[in-house]
Scaffold this motif. Structure first.
Motif, PDB file in Angstrom:
ATOM      1  N   SER A  84       0.803  -1.236   0.000  1.00 36.68           N
ATOM      2  CA  SER A  84       0.000   0.000   0.000  1.00 36.68           C
ATOM      3  C   SER A  84       0.828   1.274   0.000  1.00 36.68           C
ATOM      4  O   SER A  84       0.269   2.360   0.060  1.00 36.68           O
ATOM      5  N   VAL A  86       2.971   4.063  -1.712  1.00 35.84           N
ATOM      6  CA  VAL A  86       3.199   4.584  -3.057  1.00 35.84           C
ATOM      7  C   VAL A  86       4.698   4.690  -3.361  1.00 35.84           C
ATOM      8  O   VAL A  86       5.168   4.245  -4.416  1.00 35.84           O
ATOM      9  N   SER A 128      -7.928   6.874  -4.260  1.00 34.07           N
ATOM     10  CA  SER A 128      -7.894   8.187  -4.924  1.00 34.07           C
ATOM     11  C   SER A 128      -6.621   8.361  -5.752  1.00 34.07           C
ATOM     12  O   SER A 128      -6.544   9.259  -6.600  1.00 34.07           O
ATOM     13  N   PHE A 179     -10.245   8.084  -0.398  1.00 31.04           N
ATOM     14  CA  PHE A 179      -9.176   9.079  -0.268  1.00 31.04           C
ATOM     15  C   PHE A 179      -8.409   8.752   1.014  1.00 31.04           C
ATOM     16  O   PHE A 179      -8.831   7.898   1.803  1.00 31.04           O
ATOM     17  N   PHE A 190       3.971   6.461   6.544  1.00 36.00           N
ATOM     18  CA  PHE A 190       3.057   7.357   5.820  1.00 36.00           C
ATOM     19  C   PHE A 190       3.190   8.742   6.451  1.00 36.00           C
ATOM     20  O   PHE A 190       3.482   8.858   7.648  1.00 36.00           O
ATOM     21  N   LYS A 194       4.213   9.692  10.365  1.00 37.76           N
ATOM     22  CA  LYS A 194       5.616  10.069  10.512  1.00 37.76           C
ATOM     23  C   LYS A 194       5.686  11.411  11.267  1.00 37.76           C
ATOM     24  O   LYS A 194       6.522  11.611  12.152  1.00 37.76           O
ATOM     25  N   ASN A 214       7.803  16.589  -0.030  1.00 35.28           N
ATOM     26  CA  ASN A 214       6.991  17.692  -0.554  1.00 35.28           C
ATOM     27  C   ASN A 214       5.988  18.205   0.493  1.00 35.28           C
ATOM     28  O   ASN A 214       4.971  17.574   0.749  1.00 35.28           O
ATOM     29  N   SER A 217       2.228  19.238  -0.839  1.00 37.92           N
ATOM     30  CA  SER A 217       1.291  18.251  -1.353  1.00 37.92           C
ATOM     31  C   SER A 217      -0.047  18.370  -0.609  1.00 37.92           C
ATOM     32  O   SER A 217      -0.071  18.552   0.607  1.00 37.92           O
ATOM     33  N   ARG A 219      -3.853  16.844   0.403  1.00 37.81           N
ATOM     34  CA  ARG A 219      -4.615  15.609   0.569  1.00 37.81           C
ATOM     35  C   ARG A 219      -5.957  15.884   1.229  1.00 37.81           C
ATOM     36  O   ARG A 219      -6.120  16.860   1.964  1.00 37.81           O
ATOM     37  N   VAL A 253       0.521  19.083   3.552  1.00 34.37           N
ATOM     38  CA  VAL A 253       1.396  18.397   4.514  1.00 34.37           C
ATOM     39  C   VAL A 253       1.907  19.433   5.537  1.00 34.37           C
ATOM     40  O   VAL A 253       1.956  19.169   6.750  1.00 34.37           O
ATOM     41  N   ASP A 300       4.848  12.673  -8.318  1.00 28.61           N
ATOM     42  CA  ASP A 300       4.087  12.810  -7.069  1.00 28.61           C
ATOM     43  C   ASP A 300       2.677  13.327  -7.359  1.00 28.61           C
ATOM     44  O   ASP A 300       2.483  14.207  -8.187  1.00 28.61           O
TER      45      ASP A 300
HETATM   46  O1  G4F Z   1       1.273   9.591   3.374  1.00 29.73           O
HETATM   47  P1  G4F Z   1       1.678   9.266   1.987  1.00 29.73           P
HETATM   48  O2  G4F Z   1       2.814   8.335   1.808  1.00 29.73           O
HETATM   49  O3  G4F Z   1       0.367   8.736   1.269  1.00 29.73           O
HETATM   50  P2  G4F Z   1      -0.068   8.609  -0.272  1.00 29.73           P
HETATM   51  O4  G4F Z   1       1.086   8.573  -1.178  1.00 29.73           O
HETATM   52  O5  G4F Z   1      -1.108   9.651  -0.514  1.00 29.73           O
HETATM   53  O6  G4F Z   1      -0.736   7.162  -0.280  1.00 29.73           O
HETATM   54  C1  G4F Z   1      -1.677   6.771   0.714  1.00 29.73           C
HETATM   55  O7  G4F Z   1      -2.957   7.202   0.346  1.00 29.73           O
HETATM   56  C2  G4F Z   1      -3.469   6.620  -0.875  1.00 29.73           C
HETATM   57  C3  G4F Z   1      -4.853   7.227  -1.112  1.00 29.73           C
HETATM   58  O8  G4F Z   1      -4.722   8.413  -1.848  1.00 29.73           O
HETATM   59  C4  G4F Z   1      -3.539   5.112  -0.702  1.00 29.73           C
HETATM   60  F1  G4F Z   1      -4.028   4.546  -1.839  1.00 29.73           F
HETATM   61  C5  G4F Z   1      -2.149   4.567  -0.405  1.00 29.73           C
HETATM   62  O9  G4F Z   1      -2.254   3.166  -0.154  1.00 29.73           O
HETATM   63  C6  G4F Z   1      -1.599   5.248   0.850  1.00 29.73           C
HETATM   64  O10 G4F Z   1      -2.378   4.857   1.952  1.00 29.73           O
HETATM   65  O11 G4F Z   1       2.037  10.616   1.193  1.00 29.73           O
HETATM   66  C7  G4F Z   1       1.145  11.707   1.128  1.00 29.73           C
HETATM   67  C8  G4F Z   1       1.851  12.908   0.488  1.00 29.73           C
HETATM   68  C9  G4F Z   1       2.599  12.591  -0.809  1.00 29.73           C
HETATM   69  O12 G4F Z   1       2.356  13.599  -1.769  1.00 29.73           O
HETATM   70  C10 G4F Z   1       4.079  12.611  -0.419  1.00 29.73           C
HETATM   71  O13 G4F Z   1       4.946  13.036  -1.461  1.00 29.73           O
HETATM   72  O14 G4F Z   1       2.843  13.362   1.411  1.00 29.73           O
HETATM   73  C11 G4F Z   1       4.041  13.640   0.707  1.00 29.73           C
HETATM   74  N1  G4F Z   1       5.176  13.526   1.621  1.00 29.73           N
HETATM   75  C12 G4F Z   1       5.996  14.555   1.965  1.00 29.73           C
HETATM   76  N2  G4F Z   1       6.960  14.112   2.772  1.00 29.73           N
HETATM   77  C13 G4F Z   1       5.624  12.409   2.225  1.00 29.73           C
HETATM   78  C14 G4F Z   1       6.745  12.781   2.955  1.00 29.73           C
HETATM   79  N3  G4F Z   1       5.141  11.137   2.221  1.00 29.73           N
HETATM   80  C15 G4F Z   1       5.814  10.222   2.970  1.00 29.73           C
HETATM   81  N4  G4F Z   1       5.343   8.949   3.032  1.00 29.73           N
HETATM   82  N5  G4F Z   1       6.954  10.537   3.684  1.00 29.73           N
HETATM   83  C16 G4F Z   1       7.452  11.807   3.699  1.00 29.73           C
HETATM   84  O15 G4F Z   1       8.462  12.070   4.349  1.00 29.73           O
END
Ligand code: G4F
Ligand code: NAP
Length: 363
Positions: A84, A86, A128, A179, A190, A194, A214, A217, A219, A253, A300
């Motif tokens: 799960s 990305v 999403s 989402f 995630f 974090k 980033n 970003s 959400r 974020v 991204d």
């Molecule tokens: O928390 P993320 O890793 O979640 P992402 O990529 O949105 O994926 C999650 O949600 C999806 C639903 O839209 C699910 F399908 C998937 O399984 C998962 O649960 O990242 C969220 C955003 C991204 O744009 C990323 O680039 O946060 C940004 N980000 C910035 N700094 C970071 C970080 N993400 C992570 N993981 N770690 C960072 O340090």
């Protein structure tokens, strides 16, 4: 008594869904994988429940899927198992495709081959991320897909194969286009978790800095416990269909960071831009958040914002009556503040014990 099979029961959503279905009187069967370290923290409290059963199965192994489906003969399957993450999907694209795309096909075929196509309802955990490089804001069930990672491309196959089996074989199978949803049980890599864990550690002197990718970003973040209700509701409708599940609100974020650190007792100020942006503790002038390109992705997804109108109308699920963004941040930070405090207390006990052993006070 209805029988449900949850793949991915050890995950964030699987654990909340198992609790919900047990409360509703289901006999709940979950799949687990063999690994050298057993990680079942999220479901440990359910083990031993008379209506909670675990089976070994891997979405990459069709025989194990056939075996569990034929043994349980479920009324409902919730296919939540997936690679799960990305960012990880860029490092393990083939594994991600096998589990997140072909794995869905394995479930559908197992149901069909076991003669359950007419009786077993199937929920597929879609995402999403399918909207990816978004072509419309906010996104609804009619928004075109533009997947933007190996994870999203694999999940797109899952979405279409579910639709295909619905149309080709008249099976009751649906995708929930969920989402982002978070909780105190969210995996620690995630971004939300974090941040909440780092805020708690920094506030209690156990970590110096938090490095993120980033910060801009965007959400649409909801609470996982609220979202598992929708998974169940989707399978209770007269006709199978696909639904967007979201709060209808969008945050960055950076905003998540500001609220999380505030809850942990640190008022942050962001200064600078791009890779030079920093989060400074206003009270001490100390830099506690920095940007590291290590957390940038090759592509991204930066603008997710869901329109849950259909879910509101047809499922009667109203996100405005559920956990708000601020409540979500607070509950996550509070849980991590408590977790870190317990860890610190444990370390202190260990230190005391070592000292007593050294001094011969205890033997
Ligand atoms: O928390 P993320 O890793 O979640 P992402 O990529 O949105 O994926 C999650 O949600 C999806 C639903 O839209 C699910 F399908 C998937 O399984 C998962 O649960 O990242 C969220 C955003 C991204 O744009 C990323 O680039 O946060 C940004 N980000 C910035 N700094 C970071 C970080 N993400 C992570 N993981 N770690 C960072 O340090
Ligand atoms: P998660 O915490 O990462 O849980 C994933 C689950 O899948 C774990 O139980 C994991 O087992 C299992 N799994 C992984 N690979 C497997 C394999 N090859 N065979 C069998 N099981 C396997 O994910 P989550 O946040 O609960 O998300 C649940 C589902 O919703 C996933 O399909 C995810 O892609 C999707 N989704 C999540 C979100 C979100 O924001 N949370 C949004 C949209 C869609 P182990 O414990 O053994 O690793």
């Amino acid at each position: 008594m209805k029988r449900a099979l949850i793949t991915g029961v050890t995950g964030q959503d699987g654990s909340f869904l198992a609790e919900l279905l047990l409360e509703k009187g289901y006999d709940v069967h979950g799949t687990i994988r063999r690994s050298s370290v057993d990680f079942r923290e999220r479901i440990a409290h359910l083990e031993g429940h008379p209506h909670f059963h675990l089976h070994y199965a891997d979405l990459g192994d069709s025989m194990s899927i056939m075996q569990v489906v034929s043994k349980v003969r479920p009324d409902e399957i919730y296919n939540l198992a997936a690679q799960s993450h990305v960012q990880v999907s860029f490092d393990s694209p083939e594994f991600t495709a096998d589990v997140d795309a072909t794995g869905v096909l394995r479930i559908l075929e197992a149901v069909r081959l076991c003669g359950l196509a007419g009786s077993c309802r199937i929920y597929q955990a879609s995402t999403s991320e399918l909207y990816g490089k978004v072509e419309e804001v906010p996104q609804n069930e009619r928004t075109p897909f533009h997947p933007y990672s190996p994870y999203a491309v694999a999940k797109l196959y899952g979405f279409w194969i579910v639709k295909e089996y619905r149309e080709a074989y008249g099976m009751y199978c649906c995708s929930g286009i969920l989402f982002n949803h978070e909780s105190e049980r969210r995996g620690e890599t995630f971004v939300t978790r974090k941040i909440t864990l780092a805020a708690a550690r920094i506030a209690q002197g156990k970590q110096e800095k938090l490095y993120l990718g980033n910060l801009s970003s965007l959400r649409d973040w909801g609470y996982a416990k609220d979202y598992v209700e929708c998974m169940w509701l989707i399978l209770q409708q007269p006709e199978p269909d696909d639904y967007v599940i979201a709060t209808g609100e969008q945050h960055s974020v950076r905003e998540f960071c500001l609220l999380a650190f505030r809850r942990a007792g640190i008022e942050l100020e962001f200064v600078g831009e791009g890779e030079n942006e920093k989060g400074i503790d206003k009270a001490t002038g100390r830099v506690v958040v920095e940007v590291s390109p290590d957390f940038y992705r090759p592509t991204d997804v930066v603008n997710l914002w869901g329109d849950p109108t259909k879910a509101k109308k047809e499922l009667g699920w109203d996100p405005t009556k559920k956990t708000s963004f601020e409540e979500l941040v607070n509950l996550m930070v509070d849980a991590d503040m408590a977790k870190v405090a317990v860890e610190r207390a444990g370390e202190q006990v260990k230190l005391n014990l070592e000292e007593y052993l050294e001094k011969g006070i205890v033997k």
